[in-house]
Motif scaffolding. Structure first.
Motif, PDB file in Angstrom:
ATOM      1  N   THR A 498       0.836  -1.193   0.000  1.00  0.00           N
ATOM      2  CA  THR A 498       0.000   0.000   0.000  1.00  0.00           C
ATOM      3  C   THR A 498       0.871   1.244   0.000  1.00  0.00           C
ATOM      4  O   THR A 498       2.052   1.194   0.365  1.00  0.00           O
ATOM      5  N   ASP A 539      -7.106  -2.817  -6.292  1.00  0.00           N
ATOM      6  CA  ASP A 539      -8.047  -1.713  -6.392  1.00  0.00           C
ATOM      7  C   ASP A 539      -8.482  -1.418  -7.821  1.00  0.00           C
ATOM      8  O   ASP A 539      -9.086  -0.383  -8.081  1.00  0.00           O
ATOM      9  N   ARG A 541      -6.501  -0.825 -10.269  1.00  0.00           N
ATOM     10  CA  ARG A 541      -5.517   0.056 -10.888  1.00  0.00           C
ATOM     11  C   ARG A 541      -4.555  -0.742 -11.770  1.00  0.00           C
ATOM     12  O   ARG A 541      -4.333  -1.933 -11.559  1.00  0.00           O
ATOM     13  N   GLU A 566     -10.450  -6.624  -8.534  1.00  0.00           N
ATOM     14  CA  GLU A 566     -11.037  -6.836  -7.216  1.00  0.00           C
ATOM     15  C   GLU A 566     -11.033  -8.292  -6.795  1.00  0.00           C
ATOM     16  O   GLU A 566     -11.195  -8.598  -5.609  1.00  0.00           O
TER      17      GLU A 566
END
Length: 610
Positions: A498, A539, A541, A566
């Motif tokens: 993250t 996410d 991306r 996802e």
């Protein structure tokens, strides 16, 4: 040491490769290497500088990596290989008292006669391995490294910008507990950073350690039987550090010439100074690094990466010349008063490179008032004494055979250190041609699975994992990684990555890096693998897989994209599709977010190199 140094001091590191051009090859060296052998030999009729004095012409006998005899009438056992020392000087292996070492740094250093280095800030997980190597008398082929591990710095202070997580020292931090944690990690000494940028001009300021914090950390280090050394750039910070009991400064300050009170205090307290003049000269635009790169006597051991780092000095700006002049005068005054001066380069900052820059530092120390013999002591016996390195830094019976043989006599002309004939580490000759030394990466285990993250720890079958961001090259992006429960296919765990990609850098990135070698950017041979396979969830991306490879770390990495949706999905990337990647010299694989800026997060599992 300058503002630009702080912003760009990792120019030779991981992702400075993204913004540097590929450089040209190098010319051959001037001295022919000796025939390789074991770790027992004799050097006959050679002038010896023993680390403190000139012994004249003697014979040195080495058996099993240890110096056994140093005498005019030394007895050379029958059958022992003999080397003619006529017209040459034998020196102890050089010690660089200030480096930041990763990748091939220790091999680069050894090729230039630097057989021991003192690292002043870096990741702590490598510390146990460093200790094991330096206790060995094996054919290690590289310099030994002592290290501070993580330097002691304030939250968001200098030292936190290099792309790896750093524990910081805040207003409520307990000094004894903090120092104990560093020692438990394996720190050989404690380094403090006192740097707010005020000495460098400009308006930007950094949070830094307060005087009472400096005093508490130094006291805690001494209570734990560790030396405490301090990064400063302002004389008042240096004065307070010395008064607080610091064992030494690992830069000379740049805002003023050392005044009589400071000189007297440093001498009275027995503190040393490692001025790192190479970095100041580079940022003053003196072209020291480029001059070393152009010296044919030094060219044999020079890699393309080292050449790029040496050429990376930043053009001179207003005030830089005054800073180096003040620093040189401070060294002159400190040395004249008897304050010990240690040779350190702060490599690989812009305009410097591991190993080769020591020869420039020696010349600068002589320009600052040391005699050639005193400069040699600053790079051998003095750092060994002040950092407690009892088995090196001198040529004497019982010392390990870390040795450098040069043409001529550097006690008369310091630049003679550049005419290297041979370097020995633990009595074994160092391969000085990097083309031979790095023709192929080290082998890795045959198993295809790198990590499944099911053991509760961030571990790999070979190599290791670390966060990576553009902060190492002056950006502001952040990233972290941790093990979380619940991986792909209901496995026990996965790696959560993250962070936030922040604007302001030409090629922003943040994510996680897998190092396939024993340390960051060490090349490994993965030419037998054909596919990078992993499972990912995130996410939605788009991300990049980046391969760093080749004989140097210059140039853009090879990249392929993937999406983290996802739901868990398997990503299969053919290694042949990473355009330009050299799989026989693979240095790192990064999984990163880039543009657009913003927060990101993905889970990684079951990483394989098939």
């Amino acid at each position: 040491m300058t503002n630009r140094l702080i912003e760009f001091s990792a120019v030779a590191a991981l992702v400075a490769v993204i913004v540097l051009a590929v450089v040209q090859g190098h010319a051959g060296g001037s001295a022919a290497p000796l025939e390789p052998g074991g770790n027992s030999f004799a050097v006959r009729d050679v002038r010896v500088f023993d680390g403190t004095r000139d012994l004249g012409v003697v014979t040195v006998v080495v058996r099993d990596g240890v110096i056994r005899q140093v005498a005019t009438d030394a007895i050379v056992p029958d059958g022992l290989a003999e080397i003619d020392g006529g017209g040459r000087t034998l020196l102890p292996g050089l010690i660089d008292a200030h480096v930041h070492a990763w990748g091939e740094a220790r091999r680069d250093a050894a090729r230039y006669g630097v057989t021991t280095m003192l690292d002043m800030h870096g990741m702590a997980d490598r510390l146990p391995g460093l200790r094991a190597q330096r206790e060995s008398l094996g054919d290690v082929g590289q310099a030994d490294l002592w290290a501070a591990g993580y330097a002691v710095t304030a939250p968001e202070g200098h030292g936190t910008q290099y792309g790896f997580p750093v524990p910081t020292f805040g207003p409520q931090t307990d000094a004894e507990a903090f120092v104990a944690a560093r020692i438990a990690e394996g720190a050989d000494y404690i380094k403090l950073i006192v740097e707010d940028l005020g000495a460098h001009g400009g308006e930007r300021r950094l949070d830094t350690l307060a005087p009472d914090q400096v005093e508490a950390v130094i006291a805690a280090a001494h209570a734990a039987n560790r030396k405490a050394v301090v990064h400063v750039s302002a004389q008042e910070d240096a004065r307070r550090a010395i008064d607080a009991g610091a064992d030494g400064l690992v830069h000379v300050f740049i805002d003023a010439v050392a005044d009589p009170d400071f000189v007297a205090s440093a001498r009275a307290r027995g503190a040393f100074v490692a001025p790192t003049l190479s970095v100041l000269a580079s940022f003053a635009g003196e072209g020291i690094g480029a001059g070393l790169a152009a010296d044919r006597a030094l060219s044999l051991g020079l890699t393309a990466e080292q050449r790029a780092s040496l050429d990376a000095g930043i053009p001179r700006a207003s005030g830089d010349g005054a800073r180096i002049e003040r620093a040189m005068e401070s060294v002159r005054r400190l040395h004249a008063a008897g304050v010990p001066i240690l040779a350190g380069t702060d490599a690989p900052n812009p305009g410097t490179a591991h190993g080769i820059s020591m020869h420039g530092e020696l010349e600068l120390l002589v320009r600052a008032g040391l005699s050639p013999r005193q400069a040699l002591a600053a790079a051998t016996s003095r750092p060994a004494h002040h950092f407690g390195l009892g088995d090196r830094g001198r040529i004497a019976p019982g010392m390990r055979a870390d040795l450098v043989l040069v043409e001529g006599n550097p006690q008369a002309e310091i630049t003679a250190t550049r005419a290297i004939v041979e370097v020995w580490k633990n009595g074994y000759a160092i391969q000085r041609d990097p083309r031979a030394a790095s023709a192929q990466g080290v082998a890795v285990p045959s198993a295809s699975l790198v990590s499944d993250f099911d053991g509760g720890e961030i571990a790999a079958a070979f190599g290791g994992w670390e966060p990576t961001t553009d902060r190492i090259a002056g950006g502001a992006s952040v990233a972290e990684h941790r093990i979380v429960a619940g991986g792909a296919g209901d496995s026990r765990g996965a790696l959560a990555v993250t962070g936030e990609v922040r604007p302001g850098f030409a090629f922003p990135w943040a994510g996680v890096m897998f190092w396939p070698g024993g340390e960051p950017m060490q090349a490994v041979d993965l030419s037998g693998r054909s596919e990078l396979v992993f499972r990912v969830r995130g996410d939605g991306r788009h991300y990049r897989a980046m391969l760093f490879s080749g004989p140097s770390m210059q140039g853009m990495p090879a990249m392929l994209g993937f999406r983290a949706g996802e739901e868990w999905s398997e990503v299969r990337l053919r290694l042949e599709d990473f355009a330009g990647a050299d799989l026989s010299l693979l240095r790192g694989i990064a999984f990163t977010a880039g543009d657009p800026a913003g927060e990101f997060g993905f889970l990684l599992d079951d990483v394989e190199l098939r």
